[in-house]
Scaffold this motif. Structure first.
Motif, PDB file in Angstrom:
ATOM      1  N   ALA A   1       0.858  -1.140   0.114  1.00 41.67           N
ATOM      2  CA  ALA A   1       0.046  -0.033   0.050  1.00 41.67           C
ATOM      3  C   ALA A   1       0.929   1.371   0.089  1.00 41.67           C
ATOM      4  O   ALA A   1       0.607   2.468  -0.809  1.00 41.67           O
ATOM      5  CB  ALA A   1      -0.929  -0.002   1.367  1.00 41.67           C
ATOM      6  N   VAL A   2       1.798   1.222   0.997  1.00 44.78           N
ATOM      7  CA  VAL A   2       2.771   2.404   0.759  1.00 44.78           C
ATOM      8  C   VAL A   2       3.503   2.547  -0.374  1.00 44.78           C
ATOM      9  O   VAL A   2       3.607   3.762  -1.073  1.00 44.78           O
ATOM     10  CB  VAL A   2       3.746   2.297   2.049  1.00 44.78           C
ATOM     11  N   ARG A   3       4.121   1.374  -1.045  1.00 39.78           N
ATOM     12  CA  ARG A   3       4.655   1.419  -2.522  1.00 39.78           C
ATOM     13  C   ARG A   3       3.676   2.163  -3.405  1.00 39.78           C
ATOM     14  O   ARG A   3       4.129   2.911  -4.359  1.00 39.78           O
ATOM     15  CB  ARG A   3       5.179   0.153  -2.781  1.00 39.78           C
ATOM     16  N   LEU A   4       2.439   1.843  -3.501  1.00 38.84           N
ATOM     17  CA  LEU A   4       1.541   2.026  -4.491  1.00 38.84           C
ATOM     18  C   LEU A   4       1.189   3.553  -4.100  1.00 38.84           C
ATOM     19  O   LEU A   4       1.214   4.374  -5.380  1.00 38.84           O
ATOM     20  CB  LEU A   4       0.201   1.287  -4.192  1.00 38.84           C
ATOM     21  N   ALA A   5       0.902   4.097  -2.906  1.00 38.57           N
ATOM     22  CA  ALA A   5       0.855   5.404  -2.747  1.00 38.57           C
ATOM     23  C   ALA A   5       2.071   6.294  -3.304  1.00 38.57           C
ATOM     24  O   ALA A   5       1.834   7.456  -3.868  1.00 38.57           O
ATOM     25  CB  ALA A   5       0.713   5.653  -1.310  1.00 38.57           C
ATOM     26  N   LEU A   6       3.228   5.897  -2.965  1.00 33.07           N
ATOM     27  CA  LEU A   6       4.701   6.478  -3.270  1.00 33.07           C
ATOM     28  C   LEU A   6       4.427   6.662  -4.943  1.00 33.07           C
ATOM     29  O   LEU A   6       4.845   7.740  -5.562  1.00 33.07           O
ATOM     30  CB  LEU A   6       5.760   5.849  -2.914  1.00 33.07           C
ATOM     31  N   GLN A   7       3.942   5.364  -5.816  1.00 30.91           N
ATOM     32  CA  GLN A   7       4.005   5.488  -6.984  1.00 30.91           C
ATOM     33  C   GLN A   7       3.042   6.304  -7.573  1.00 30.91           C
ATOM     34  O   GLN A   7       3.096   6.864  -8.701  1.00 30.91           O
ATOM     35  CB  GLN A   7       3.658   3.901  -7.631  1.00 30.91           C
ATOM     36  N   LEU A   8       1.840   6.354  -7.191  1.00 31.59           N
ATOM     37  CA  LEU A   8       0.752   7.232  -7.558  1.00 31.59           C
ATOM     38  C   LEU A   8       1.279   8.727  -7.301  1.00 31.59           C
ATOM     39  O   LEU A   8       1.132   9.681  -8.166  1.00 31.59           O
ATOM     40  CB  LEU A   8      -0.616   7.049  -6.569  1.00 31.59           C
ATOM     41  N   LEU A   9       1.917   9.032  -6.263  1.00 31.38           N
ATOM     42  CA  LEU A   9       2.409  10.515  -6.150  1.00 31.38           C
ATOM     43  C   LEU A   9       3.694  10.636  -7.116  1.00 31.38           C
ATOM     44  O   LEU A   9       3.711  11.785  -7.789  1.00 31.38           O
ATOM     45  CB  LEU A   9       3.195  10.600  -4.902  1.00 31.38           C
ATOM     46  N   PHE A  10       4.318   9.586  -7.299  1.00 26.92           N
ATOM     47  CA  PHE A  10       5.471   9.865  -8.500  1.00 26.92           C
ATOM     48  C   PHE A  10       4.767  10.235  -9.885  1.00 26.92           C
ATOM     49  O   PHE A  10       5.285  11.251 -10.535  1.00 26.92           O
ATOM     50  CB  PHE A  10       6.398   8.641  -8.578  1.00 26.92           C
ATOM     51  N   LEU A  11       3.724   9.327 -10.025  1.00 26.37           N
ATOM     52  CA  LEU A  11       3.177   9.683 -11.559  1.00 26.37           C
ATOM     53  C   LEU A  11       2.301  11.066 -11.559  1.00 26.37           C
ATOM     54  O   LEU A  11       2.525  11.617 -12.506  1.00 26.37           O
ATOM     55  CB  LEU A  11       2.084   8.666 -11.644  1.00 26.37           C
ATOM     56  N   ARG A  12       1.843  11.399 -10.548  1.00 25.86           N
ATOM     57  CA  ARG A  12       1.128  12.922 -10.588  1.00 25.86           C
ATOM     58  C   ARG A  12       2.396  14.109 -10.605  1.00 25.86           C
ATOM     59  O   ARG A  12       2.312  14.954 -11.427  1.00 25.86           O
ATOM     60  CB  ARG A  12       0.473  13.175  -9.106  1.00 25.86           C
TER      61      ARG A  12
ATOM     62  N   VAL B   1      -0.196   0.207 -17.488  1.00 29.07           N
ATOM     63  CA  VAL B   1      -0.536   1.080 -16.143  1.00 29.07           C
ATOM     64  C   VAL B   1      -0.410  -0.018 -15.091  1.00 29.07           C
ATOM     65  O   VAL B   1       0.333   0.582 -14.059  1.00 29.07           O
ATOM     66  CB  VAL B   1      -1.939   1.702 -16.410  1.00 29.07           C
ATOM     67  N   ARG B   2      -0.896  -1.102 -14.956  1.00 27.53           N
ATOM     68  CA  ARG B   2      -0.734  -2.029 -13.757  1.00 27.53           C
ATOM     69  C   ARG B   2       0.695  -2.026 -13.408  1.00 27.53           C
ATOM     70  O   ARG B   2       0.793  -1.955 -12.164  1.00 27.53           O
ATOM     71  CB  ARG B   2      -1.502  -3.422 -14.286  1.00 27.53           C
ATOM     72  N   ASP B   3       1.409  -2.563 -14.247  1.00 33.03           N
ATOM     73  CA  ASP B   3       2.904  -2.780 -14.106  1.00 33.03           C
ATOM     74  C   ASP B   3       3.531  -1.418 -13.614  1.00 33.03           C
ATOM     75  O   ASP B   3       4.617  -1.671 -12.668  1.00 33.03           O
ATOM     76  CB  ASP B   3       3.646  -3.456 -15.373  1.00 33.03           C
ATOM     77  N   THR B   4       3.293  -0.368 -14.248  1.00 33.88           N
ATOM     78  CA  THR B   4       3.847   0.988 -13.748  1.00 33.88           C
ATOM     79  C   THR B   4       3.546   1.038 -12.334  1.00 33.88           C
ATOM     80  O   THR B   4       4.256   1.455 -11.510  1.00 33.88           O
ATOM     81  CB  THR B   4       3.395   2.081 -14.600  1.00 33.88           C
ATOM     82  N   LEU B   5       2.516   0.994 -11.832  1.00 37.33           N
ATOM     83  CA  LEU B   5       1.932   1.060 -10.311  1.00 37.33           C
ATOM     84  C   LEU B   5       2.833   0.107  -9.761  1.00 37.33           C
ATOM     85  O   LEU B   5       2.763   0.068  -8.521  1.00 37.33           O
ATOM     86  CB  LEU B   5       0.424   1.062 -10.554  1.00 37.33           C
ATOM     87  N   LEU B   6       2.820  -1.068  -9.979  1.00 36.15           N
ATOM     88  CA  LEU B   6       3.771  -2.127  -9.458  1.00 36.15           C
ATOM     89  C   LEU B   6       5.106  -1.683  -9.225  1.00 36.15           C
ATOM     90  O   LEU B   6       5.779  -2.883  -8.620  1.00 36.15           O
ATOM     91  CB  LEU B   6       3.434  -3.428  -9.756  1.00 36.15           C
ATOM     92  N   GLY B   7       5.744  -1.032  -9.831  1.00 36.89           N
ATOM     93  CA  GLY B   7       7.141  -0.546  -9.962  1.00 36.89           C
ATOM     94  C   GLY B   7       7.958  -1.744 -10.725  1.00 36.89           C
ATOM     95  O   GLY B   7       9.233  -1.823 -10.659  1.00 36.89           O
ATOM     96  N   LEU B   8       7.192  -2.290 -11.856  1.00 38.75           N
ATOM     97  CA  LEU B   8       7.644  -3.044 -12.881  1.00 38.75           C
ATOM     98  C   LEU B   8       7.916  -1.971 -14.120  1.00 38.75           C
ATOM     99  O   LEU B   8       7.285  -1.134 -14.455  1.00 38.75           O
ATOM    100  CB  LEU B   8       6.774  -4.208 -13.019  1.00 38.75           C
TER     101      LEU B   8
END
Length: 241
Positions: free
Chosen positions: A21-32, A64-71
């Motif tokens: 959950a933390v990684r996903l939140a950070l990835q969403l922040l990075f995308l924005r 999009v899925r893989d980007t959010l997972l850091g792949l």
């Protein structure tokens, strides 16, 4: 779809759970924060061109899925409000690979190929593989509703905003593969989706949603309608996990 040589499968670090959950939140922040820079140059240029001609356009699906997972995504697809004839008119090099279903392949200046598909609703699947007909629509949500699994029903804008009408972000955190809508409906449309669900769960280190797993056990007989070639191809993809 952006066509790139497949790389070895890498599962999300640490799997689902609080850390996920933390990684996903950070990835969403990075995308924005990154905005268009978060996308590969070819995908970014396709979106920018369509937007410049006043059409909606989003990156969608597994990329999009893989980007959010850091792949690192292997494939990228674009969904747009532009109908195929308009897509073909605004890009100098295109291939009409699936006009009946709204798909045009755009060949970018660097040679990268990106598949662009018009927002659509789908009719019944009489052949158990493709819809008998599609209806073009102006709604991104309509288009996402036809997708197989919630983690693939995600759209990413140039600004880095993620559209998620079916709970795909929550399922990424939970580490769950779940169908969009009733699993019986998705599997009756294309029974091969049952094998894809199992492969996707193994690829990402996820589990199957209980209702999805029950439907696979109940409807496994539907695989008898799928050609041997399609089953073989999907089975071979499972073997490389």
């Amino acid at each position: 779809m952006l066509h790139r040589k497949p790389s070895p499968v890498r599962r999300p670090p640490g799997g689902p759970g609080p850390g996920g959950a933390v990684r996903l939140a950070l990835q969403l922040l990075f995308l924005r924060l990154a905005g268009p820079r978060a996308l590969p140059p070819a995908v970014r240029q396709v979106l920018l061109t369509l937007r410049a001609h006043r059409f909606e356009a989003f990156a969608v699906g597994g990329g999009v899925r893989d980007t959010l997972l850091g792949l690192r995504p292997v494939d990228w697809d674009v969904a747009t409000s532009a109908e195929p004839r308009y897509v073909m008119s605004v890009f100098p090099r295109t291939l009409p690979i699936g006009l009946r279903h709204g798909t045009v392949r755009v060949i970018c200046p660097d040679g990268t190929e990106v598949d662009v598909t018009t927002y659509r609703r789908e009719g019944p699947y009489s052949d158990g593989r493709r819809p008998d007909h599609v209806t073009f629509t102006g709604s991104l949500e309509d288009d996402l509703s036809r997708r197989d699994f919630t983690v693939n029903a995600l759209a990413l804008s140039l600004s880095g905003k993620v559209t998620d009408p079916y709970g795909g972000l929550c399922d990424l955190v939970r580490g769950v593969v779940r169908t969009v809508g009733p699993p019986e409906d998705r599997f009756s449309e294309d029974a091969l989706r049952m094998m894809r669900a199992v492969r996707l769960a193994g690829q990402l280190g996820f589990s199957l949603d209980p209702a999805t797993a029950r439907a696979i056990r109940k409807d496994a007989r539907l695989l008898g309608r799928v050609s041997v070639e399609r089953i073989r191809d999907e089975f071979e993809r499972c073997l490389v996990l």
